[in-house]
Design a protein around this motif. Structure first.
Motif, PDB file in Angstrom:
ATOM      1  N   GLN A  53      -5.740  14.748   5.011  1.00  0.00           N
ATOM      2  CA  GLN A  53      -4.372  14.373   5.367  1.00  0.00           C
ATOM      3  C   GLN A  53      -4.400  13.390   6.525  1.00  0.00           C
ATOM      4  O   GLN A  53      -5.283  13.458   7.381  1.00  0.00           O
ATOM      5  N   ARG A  54      -3.432  12.518   6.548  1.00  0.00           N
ATOM      6  CA  ARG A  54      -3.284  11.569   7.654  1.00  0.00           C
ATOM      7  C   ARG A  54      -2.359  12.161   8.718  1.00  0.00           C
ATOM      8  O   ARG A  54      -1.381  12.830   8.393  1.00  0.00           O
ATOM      9  N   ASP A  55      -2.668  11.864   9.979  1.00  0.00           N
ATOM     10  CA  ASP A  55      -1.776  12.257  11.070  1.00  0.00           C
ATOM     11  C   ASP A  55      -0.587  11.311  11.156  1.00  0.00           C
ATOM     12  O   ASP A  55       0.496  11.689  11.588  1.00  0.00           O
ATOM     13  N   CYS A  56      -0.835  10.050  10.780  1.00  0.00           N
ATOM     14  CA  CYS A  56       0.211   9.038  10.830  1.00  0.00           C
ATOM     15  C   CYS A  56      -0.147   7.913   9.864  1.00  0.00           C
ATOM     16  O   CYS A  56      -1.252   7.886   9.328  1.00  0.00           O
ATOM     17  N   VAL A  57       0.791   7.026   9.645  1.00  0.00           N
ATOM     18  CA  VAL A  57       0.538   5.847   8.828  1.00  0.00           C
ATOM     19  C   VAL A  57       0.996   4.616   9.599  1.00  0.00           C
ATOM     20  O   VAL A  57       1.856   4.702  10.471  1.00  0.00           O
ATOM     21  N   PHE A  58       0.403   3.483   9.263  1.00  0.00           N
ATOM     22  CA  PHE A  58       0.861   2.234   9.844  1.00  0.00           C
ATOM     23  C   PHE A  58       1.043   1.225   8.724  1.00  0.00           C
ATOM     24  O   PHE A  58       0.481   1.376   7.644  1.00  0.00           O
ATOM     25  N   GLY A  66       4.693  -1.419  11.966  1.00  0.00           N
ATOM     26  CA  GLY A  66       5.206  -0.111  12.318  1.00  0.00           C
ATOM     27  C   GLY A  66       4.170   0.984  12.168  1.00  0.00           C
ATOM     28  O   GLY A  66       3.155   0.816  11.498  1.00  0.00           O
ATOM     29  N   ALA A  67       4.455   2.104  12.807  1.00  0.00           N
ATOM     30  CA  ALA A  67       3.630   3.303  12.698  1.00  0.00           C
ATOM     31  C   ALA A  67       4.568   4.503  12.699  1.00  0.00           C
ATOM     32  O   ALA A  67       5.548   4.532  13.450  1.00  0.00           O
ATOM     33  N   ARG A  68       4.253   5.482  11.852  1.00  0.00           N
ATOM     34  CA  ARG A  68       5.087   6.684  11.720  1.00  0.00           C
ATOM     35  C   ARG A  68       4.246   7.938  11.837  1.00  0.00           C
ATOM     36  O   ARG A  68       3.119   7.990  11.350  1.00  0.00           O
ATOM     37  N   ALA A  69       4.820   8.940  12.438  1.00  0.00           N
ATOM     38  CA  ALA A  69       4.261  10.294  12.493  1.00  0.00           C
ATOM     39  C   ALA A  69       5.413  11.246  12.762  1.00  0.00           C
ATOM     40  O   ALA A  69       6.288  10.947  13.583  1.00  0.00           O
TER      41      ALA A  69
END
Length: 120
Positions: A53-58, A66-69
């Motif tokens: 799993q990813r902690d966040c995406v960019f 952008g980057a999301r978490a």
């Protein structure tokens, strides 16, 4: 919802499941190869979503990066050097998670530029 795109992979004989973790288009490659039992020999940012799993995406889109978490979204406009921090879709002041997202975004972009340069 601007970057929320559902993905459905149909594979006879595979038990149906739902995965709501963070993912990118790049992750489709490693996930499908894993489902087919083929080793992913590419050295890229693709991960098998069935085992990690990813902690966040960019991402980059048009004139923004952008980057999301979680419920945090960090947006940067390179042309104007403006930064925007959204929490639960509301513009807010930066906090430690936004700083980490910014660092992750620029670190990943720098790493990808190096990888691309090495493959020229």
């Amino acid at each position: 919802s601007y970057n929320h795109i559902p993905l459905i992979i149909y594979c006879p004989g595979v038990e149906p499941q739902q995965n709501a973790s963070w993912a990118t288009q790049m992750d489709v490659q490693a996930t499908v190869l894993s489902m087919l039992g083929i080793a992913n020999k590419e050295k890229n940012y693709s991960i098998d979503l069935l085992s990690r799993q990813r902690d966040c995406v960019f991402y980059t889109a048009d004139d923004v990066m952008g980057a999301r978490a979680d419920d945090h979204l960090y947006i940067y406009r390179p042309a104007t050097k403006q930064e925007f921090c959204y929490k639960s879709n509301r513009l807010v002041q930066s906090d430690s998670l936004f700083a980490a997202l910014k660092n992750q975004l620029f670190s990943n972009l720098q790493a990808m530029q190096t990888i691309m340069k090495d493959h020229e």
